[in-house]
Design a protein around this motif. Structure first.
Motif, short mmCIF file in Angstrom:
data_model
loop_
_atom_site.label_atom_id
_atom_site.label_comp_id
_atom_site.label_asym_id
_atom_site.label_seq_id
_atom_site.Cartn_x
_atom_site.Cartn_y
_atom_site.Cartn_z
N HIS A 201 8.20 -36.14 54.76
CA HIS A 201 7.23 -35.74 53.73
C HIS A 201 6.74 -36.95 52.93
O HIS A 201 5.64 -36.94 52.39
CB HIS A 201 7.85 -34.70 52.79
N ALA A 215 3.32 -30.33 47.63
CA ALA A 215 4.33 -29.43 47.09
C ALA A 215 4.82 -28.44 48.14
O ALA A 215 6.03 -28.30 48.36
CB ALA A 215 3.76 -28.70 45.87
N TRP A 216 3.90 -27.73 48.81
CA TRP A 216 4.36 -26.73 49.78
C TRP A 216 4.99 -27.38 51.01
O TRP A 216 6.00 -26.91 51.54
CB TRP A 216 3.22 -25.78 50.19
N VAL A 219 8.56 -29.01 50.12
CA VAL A 219 9.58 -27.98 49.87
C VAL A 219 9.97 -27.29 51.18
O VAL A 219 11.16 -27.12 51.47
CB VAL A 219 9.06 -26.96 48.85
N LEU A 223 14.03 -27.20 52.90
CA LEU A 223 14.84 -26.05 52.51
C LEU A 223 15.95 -25.78 53.53
O LEU A 223 15.66 -25.60 54.72
CB LEU A 223 13.96 -24.80 52.38
N ILE A 304 9.64 -30.16 41.91
CA ILE A 304 9.63 -30.47 43.34
C ILE A 304 10.87 -31.26 43.74
O ILE A 304 11.47 -31.02 44.78
CB ILE A 304 8.35 -31.25 43.72
N HIS A 305 11.27 -32.20 42.89
CA HIS A 305 12.43 -33.02 43.23
C HIS A 305 13.68 -32.17 43.41
O HIS A 305 14.49 -32.43 44.32
CB HIS A 305 12.67 -34.08 42.15
N ARG A 306 13.85 -31.17 42.58
CA ARG A 306 15.04 -30.31 42.72
C ARG A 306 15.02 -29.55 44.03
O ARG A 306 16.07 -29.32 44.63
CB ARG A 306 15.11 -29.34 41.53
N LEU A 307 13.82 -29.17 44.47
CA LEU A 307 13.70 -28.39 45.71
C LEU A 307 13.70 -29.25 46.97
O LEU A 307 13.91 -28.73 48.07
CB LEU A 307 12.42 -27.55 45.67
N THR A 308 13.46 -30.55 46.80
CA THR A 308 13.41 -31.44 47.97
C THR A 308 14.56 -32.44 47.98
O THR A 308 14.51 -33.44 48.69
CB THR A 308 12.08 -32.21 48.00
#
Length: 323
Positions: A201, A215-216, A219, A223, A304-308
């Protein structure tokens, strides 16, 4: 007889050429081949990344060389094959076509040059390399070709059209090569990975509204459950190479998508249509070809950082960024 012997001997002592191997999945495939006893030639466009990758492998005590090159240059395949023969005394016995470019965004924000770049990198470059490697593989009585396509080469995801178009073409080429080259004892393995945590990414390019596209994409690519650990993927690809498997689909989600598409293509198309409606529009002043690292800075970095987090960690581990 040569083909049967090749099966029995496995990979130890073989020479391997892996494209796009300075970082991410390509680097991990090269490392796994080296751990199986192969002598590995790395290649990529970025000399600094490539130097770091070669040093990473040499620190493990494996025999690795590298050549900085642009795969879209028509003279490159000859240079690469010569470099492998000069370095290892023959080969390549194994050719892994892995290099790729990822362009993310709505088709209205893309240019024709985006599609041409994707085709040159992920279709014509592998084709030229196969043609350059074939005489040596035929002379040695066998060889292995691995073409890394994508689930996007089976199911056309929206907002990735240059990528999926080239991957569809590469999948067709790989299947045709497998049929034609079997008589020469040359195996061709088509690989269709789903989402993997490689850190790609950060290297992708985003058009339209880059922050929203980033973003999409970032993530989804990171995941757990939807994406796969890249090191495990590399091990699976090398096992498939060793066993001369005709095809490998990676991740449960990708396998499910391929099966559903085969059974109910209209249903899959409706799902993709719904997904496309949920993705960002190009906006009033679409941007073009923004690097992932730049898009990340404007994409609500805290959320975003928390999700990636897992994928960001992979980017650092697999040489997607310095340090």
């Amino acid at each position: 007889m040569a083909h049967a012997q090749d099966r029995a001997d496995g990979l130890a002592g073989r020479s391997a050429l892996v494209t796009g191997s300075s970082r991410g999945l390509g680097l991990l495939i090269a490392r796994e081949l080296a751990r199986r006893g192969c002598r590995v030639m790395l290649c990529a466009r970025d000399a600094e990344e490539l130097s770091r990758a070669e040093a990473m492998l040499r620190e493990e005590g494996v025999e690795a060389r590298s050549l900085t090159c642009d795969l879209t240059d028509e003279a490159t395949p000859g240079r690469l094959i010569t470099a492998v023969r000069d370095a290892f005394g023959g080969g390549p016995d194994i050719l892994v076509n892995n290099a790729g470019v990822i362009q993310v965004g709505p088709v209205s924000a893309m240019t024709e040059s985006d599609f041409r770049q994707a085709m040159e990198t992920m279709y014509f470059a592998p084709l030229r390399l196969v043609r350059a490697a074939l005489p040596g593989m035929r002379e040695s009585g066998g060889g292995r070709i691995v073409n890394v396509s994508s689930i996007g080469g089976r199911v056309a995801a929206p907002h990735l059209l240059p990528y999926v178009g080239a991957k569809f073409a590469a999948a067709g080429l790989s299947e045709g090569l497998r049929a034609e080259l079997a008589a020469d004892g040359i195996s061709v393995t088509s690989v269709f990975p789903g989402l993997m945590r490689t850190g790609s990414h950060t290297a992708a390019r985003f058009s339209g509204r880059p922050a929203k596209e980033y973003a999409w994409f970032a993530v989804a690519a990171g995941l757990p459950g939807l994406s796969m650990d890249a090191e495990r993927a590399a091990r699976a690809i090398v096992r498939a190479t060793e066993r001369r498997r005709p095809e490998l689909v990676l991740t449960p989600a990708a396998k499910a998508a391929v099966r559903l598409h085969g059974l109910a293509p209209a249903t899959v198309t409706r799902c993709l249509t719904l997904g496309a409606r949920l993705l960002p529009t190009a906006g009033g002043a679409p941007q073009h070809n923004v690097p992932g690292r730049e898009a990340a800075r404007t994409a609500r970095p805290g959320v975003i950082h928390r999700l990636t987090r897992l994928n960001d960690r992979a980017a650092r581990r697999f040489n997607q960024q310095a340090g």
